[in-house]
Scaffold this motif. Structure first.
Motif, PDB file in Angstrom:
ATOM      1  N   LEU A   7       2.573  -1.691   5.007  1.00  9.16           N
ATOM      2  CA  LEU A   7       2.235  -2.369   3.755  1.00  9.16           C
ATOM      3  C   LEU A   7       3.501  -2.834   3.038  1.00  9.16           C
ATOM      4  N   ALA A   8       4.522  -1.984   3.053  1.00 12.48           N
ATOM      5  CA  ALA A   8       5.781  -2.343   2.398  1.00 12.48           C
ATOM      6  C   ALA A   8       6.422  -3.550   3.068  1.00 12.48           C
ATOM      7  N   VAL A   9       6.422  -3.545   4.400  1.00 11.81           N
ATOM      8  CA  VAL A   9       7.026  -4.665   5.130  1.00 11.81           C
ATOM      9  C   VAL A   9       6.238  -5.957   4.900  1.00 11.81           C
ATOM     10  N   LEU A  10       4.916  -5.865   4.952  1.00 17.17           N
ATOM     11  CA  LEU A  10       4.078  -7.044   4.728  1.00 17.17           C
ATOM     12  C   LEU A  10       4.271  -7.605   3.325  1.00 17.17           C
ATOM     13  N   SER A  11       4.348  -6.716   2.339  1.00 21.21           N
ATOM     14  CA  SER A  11       4.540  -7.191   0.966  1.00 21.21           C
ATOM     15  C   SER A  11       5.895  -7.868   0.819  1.00 21.21           C
ATOM     16  N   ARG A  12       6.883  -7.329   1.497  1.00 16.93           N
ATOM     17  CA  ARG A  12       8.224  -7.914   1.453  1.00 16.93           C
ATOM     18  C   ARG A  12       8.215  -9.330   2.044  1.00 16.93           C
ATOM     19  N   ALA A  13       7.335  -9.515   3.036  1.00 17.60           N
ATOM     20  CA  ALA A  13       7.232 -10.829   3.686  1.00 17.60           C
ATOM     21  C   ALA A  13       6.344 -11.791   2.915  1.00 17.60           C
ATOM     22  N   GLY A  14       5.769 -11.329   1.797  1.00 21.84           N
ATOM     23  CA  GLY A  14       4.982 -12.220   0.958  1.00 21.84           C
ATOM     24  C   GLY A  14       3.490 -12.194   1.178  1.00 21.84           C
ATOM     25  N   SER A  15       2.991 -11.204   1.921  1.00 24.59           N
ATOM     26  CA  SER A  15       1.532 -11.122   2.124  1.00 24.59           C
ATOM     27  C   SER A  15       0.835 -10.914   0.787  1.00 24.59           C
ATOM     28  N   PRO A  16      -0.275 -11.618   0.553  1.00 30.86           N
ATOM     29  CA  PRO A  16      -0.977 -11.493  -0.732  1.00 30.86           C
ATOM     30  C   PRO A  16      -1.635 -10.122  -0.897  1.00 30.86           C
ATOM     31  N   ASP A  17      -1.899  -9.787  -2.130  1.00 31.67           N
ATOM     32  CA  ASP A  17      -2.480  -8.489  -2.463  1.00 31.67           C
ATOM     33  C   ASP A  17      -3.805  -8.261  -1.732  1.00 31.67           C
ATOM     34  N   ALA A  18      -4.626  -9.311  -1.614  1.00 33.04           N
ATOM     35  CA  ALA A  18      -5.927  -9.152  -0.960  1.00 33.04           C
ATOM     36  C   ALA A  18      -5.766  -8.695   0.490  1.00 33.04           C
ATOM     37  N   GLU A  19      -4.783  -9.221   1.182  1.00 37.48           N
ATOM     38  CA  GLU A  19      -4.555  -8.821   2.573  1.00 37.48           C
ATOM     39  C   GLU A  19      -4.075  -7.378   2.648  1.00 37.48           C
ATOM     40  N   LEU A  20      -3.203  -6.994   1.735  1.00 34.88           N
ATOM     41  CA  LEU A  20      -2.696  -5.626   1.732  1.00 34.88           C
ATOM     42  C   LEU A  20      -3.818  -4.635   1.449  1.00 34.88           C
ATOM     43  N   ARG A  21      -4.686  -4.985   0.525  1.00 34.00           N
ATOM     44  CA  ARG A  21      -5.805  -4.100   0.205  1.00 34.00           C
ATOM     45  C   ARG A  21      -6.794  -4.013   1.373  1.00 34.00           C
ATOM     46  N   SER A  22      -6.927  -5.098   2.108  1.00 34.78           N
ATOM     47  CA  SER A  22      -7.781  -5.074   3.293  1.00 34.78           C
ATOM     48  C   SER A  22      -7.229  -4.097   4.333  1.00 34.78           C
ATOM     49  N   VAL A  23      -5.925  -4.128   4.540  1.00 37.66           N
ATOM     50  CA  VAL A  23      -5.290  -3.189   5.464  1.00 37.66           C
ATOM     51  C   VAL A  23      -5.524  -1.752   5.001  1.00 37.66           C
ATOM     52  N   ALA A  24      -5.360  -1.511   3.703  1.00 35.26           N
ATOM     53  CA  ALA A  24      -5.549  -0.163   3.164  1.00 35.26           C
ATOM     54  C   ALA A  24      -6.993   0.303   3.335  1.00 35.26           C
ATOM     55  N   PHE A  49      -3.728   7.992  -2.505  1.00 35.16           N
ATOM     56  CA  PHE A  49      -2.338   7.845  -2.078  1.00 35.16           C
ATOM     57  C   PHE A  49      -2.001   6.367  -1.863  1.00 35.16           C
ATOM     58  N   LEU A  50      -2.878   5.684  -1.137  1.00 31.75           N
ATOM     59  CA  LEU A  50      -2.652   4.266  -0.865  1.00 31.75           C
ATOM     60  C   LEU A  50      -2.766   3.423  -2.131  1.00 31.75           C
ATOM     61  N   ASP A  51      -3.605   3.851  -3.069  1.00 35.76           N
ATOM     62  CA  ASP A  51      -3.695   3.140  -4.352  1.00 35.76           C
ATOM     63  C   ASP A  51      -2.345   3.144  -5.077  1.00 35.76           C
ATOM     64  N   ILE A  52      -1.649   4.290  -5.019  1.00 33.49           N
ATOM     65  CA  ILE A  52      -0.333   4.369  -5.653  1.00 33.49           C
ATOM     66  C   ILE A  52       0.644   3.429  -4.954  1.00 33.49           C
ATOM     67  N   VAL A  53       0.575   3.409  -3.621  1.00 29.92           N
ATOM     68  CA  VAL A  53       1.448   2.511  -2.855  1.00 29.92           C
ATOM     69  C   VAL A  53       1.196   1.055  -3.240  1.00 29.92           C
ATOM     70  N   LEU A  54      -0.084   0.676  -3.312  1.00 30.63           N
ATOM     71  CA  LEU A  54      -0.432  -0.706  -3.657  1.00 30.63           C
ATOM     72  C   LEU A  54      -0.033  -1.044  -5.087  1.00 30.63           C
ATOM     73  N   ALA A  55      -0.147  -0.073  -5.982  1.00 30.22           N
ATOM     74  CA  ALA A  55       0.245  -0.308  -7.372  1.00 30.22           C
ATOM     75  C   ALA A  55       1.752  -0.539  -7.466  1.00 30.22           C
ATOM     76  N   ARG A  56       2.525   0.238  -6.697  1.00 22.84           N
ATOM     77  CA  ARG A  56       3.971   0.027  -6.687  1.00 22.84           C
ATOM     78  C   ARG A  56       4.314  -1.344  -6.128  1.00 22.84           C
ATOM     79  N   ILE A  57       3.640  -1.719  -5.057  1.00 25.89           N
ATOM     80  CA  ILE A  57       3.898  -3.028  -4.438  1.00 25.89           C
ATOM     81  C   ILE A  57       3.578  -4.163  -5.402  1.00 25.89           C
ATOM     82  N   ALA A  58       2.514  -3.988  -6.188  1.00 21.76           N
ATOM     83  CA  ALA A  58       2.079  -5.051  -7.105  1.00 21.76           C
ATOM     84  C   ALA A  58       2.865  -5.073  -8.410  1.00 21.76           C
ATOM     85  N   ASP A  59       3.691  -4.073  -8.652  1.00 21.35           N
ATOM     86  CA  ASP A  59       4.432  -3.965  -9.903  1.00 21.35           C
ATOM     87  C   ASP A  59       5.541  -5.012  -9.948  1.00 21.35           C
ATOM     88  N   PRO A  60       5.455  -5.990 -10.844  1.00 27.91           N
ATOM     89  CA  PRO A  60       6.475  -7.053 -10.880  1.00 27.91           C
ATOM     90  C   PRO A  60       7.816  -6.586 -11.428  1.00 27.91           C
TER      91      PRO A  60
END
Length: 203
Positions: free
Chosen positions: A164-181, A88-99
């Motif tokens: 995760l959505a809020v952090l990504s919106r604020a510019g947190s890098p992918d590595a940090e988001l994956r660490s949270v997940a 589930f979280l993988d899908i969330v991260l993939a959406r966040i990373a989708d340019p």
């Protein structure tokens, strides 16, 4: 019909959805929505019922697109709650990373503006968050744990998704988001393990 502009409703919803997703409800003006969809104000009202109604239809469009992906991921691990949450979280991260799509999450973006939404639209956002929680709760159902623990974990996972959505919106890098997940998945696994092995309480 002669003199009437024809357009693809799904395409227009996708275009409007991106405006709400990128700008938020408040800054998604009718002019911005019209520029994105190619529709005049009259067509927006005539076809969708106005800004509020269009907003709710865009929320539903968003939920349908990503909800189908979530369901597929969860169904692939119906006998393993922890792996289901990971998927589930993988899908969330993939959406966040989708340019190709705006940063963050339309539901999270909308939830943050709940105070200024009308009653119907605010309730719509709440209902979609509840649907996320029910979806996660269903994925946890096979775990031999107290239902109250599973309810709390489902709420926790939804909170992580929104964070995760809020952090990504604020510019947190992918590595940090994956660490949270990863930490979230570890928390789910540890909580389920403790709940499964815990001795029942004395009456």
């Amino acid at each position: 019909m002669s003199g009437r502009k024809q357009f693809d409703v799904d395409v227009a919803l996708d275009q409007a959805m991106r405006v709400f997703w990128q700008r938020g409800y408040t800054d998604a003006s009718l002019d911005a929505l019209g520029a994105a969809t190619g529709l005049g104000r009259g067509s927006i009202y005539g076809s969708f019922g106005g800004k509020d109604a269009l907003f709710r239809q865009c929320l539903d469009r968003y939920a349908a697109i990503y909800g189908a992906q979530y369901e597929e991921a969860l169904a692939a691990h119906s006998d393993d709650p922890v792996r289901a949450v990971e998927a589930f979280l993988d899908i969330v991260l993939a959406r966040i990373a989708d340019p190709s799509v705006p940063a963050g999450c339309l539901i999270a973006q909308s939830a943050a503006q709940s105070a200024i939404l009308g009653e119907e639209s605010g309730g719509h956002v709440r209902a979609l968050l509840d649907a996320q929680r029910r979806r996660v709760r269903g994925a946890l159902a096979s775990a031999p744990a107290d239902p109250r623990v599973l309810d709390e974990l489902a709420t926790f996972v939804v909170a992580i998704i929104q964070s995760l959505a809020v952090l990504s919106r604020a510019g947190s890098p992918d590595a940090e988001l994956r660490s949270v997940a990863r930490l979230a998945c570890t928390t789910v696994a540890d909580t389920l393990a403790r709940a499964t092995t815990a001795e029942p309480a004395d009456d």
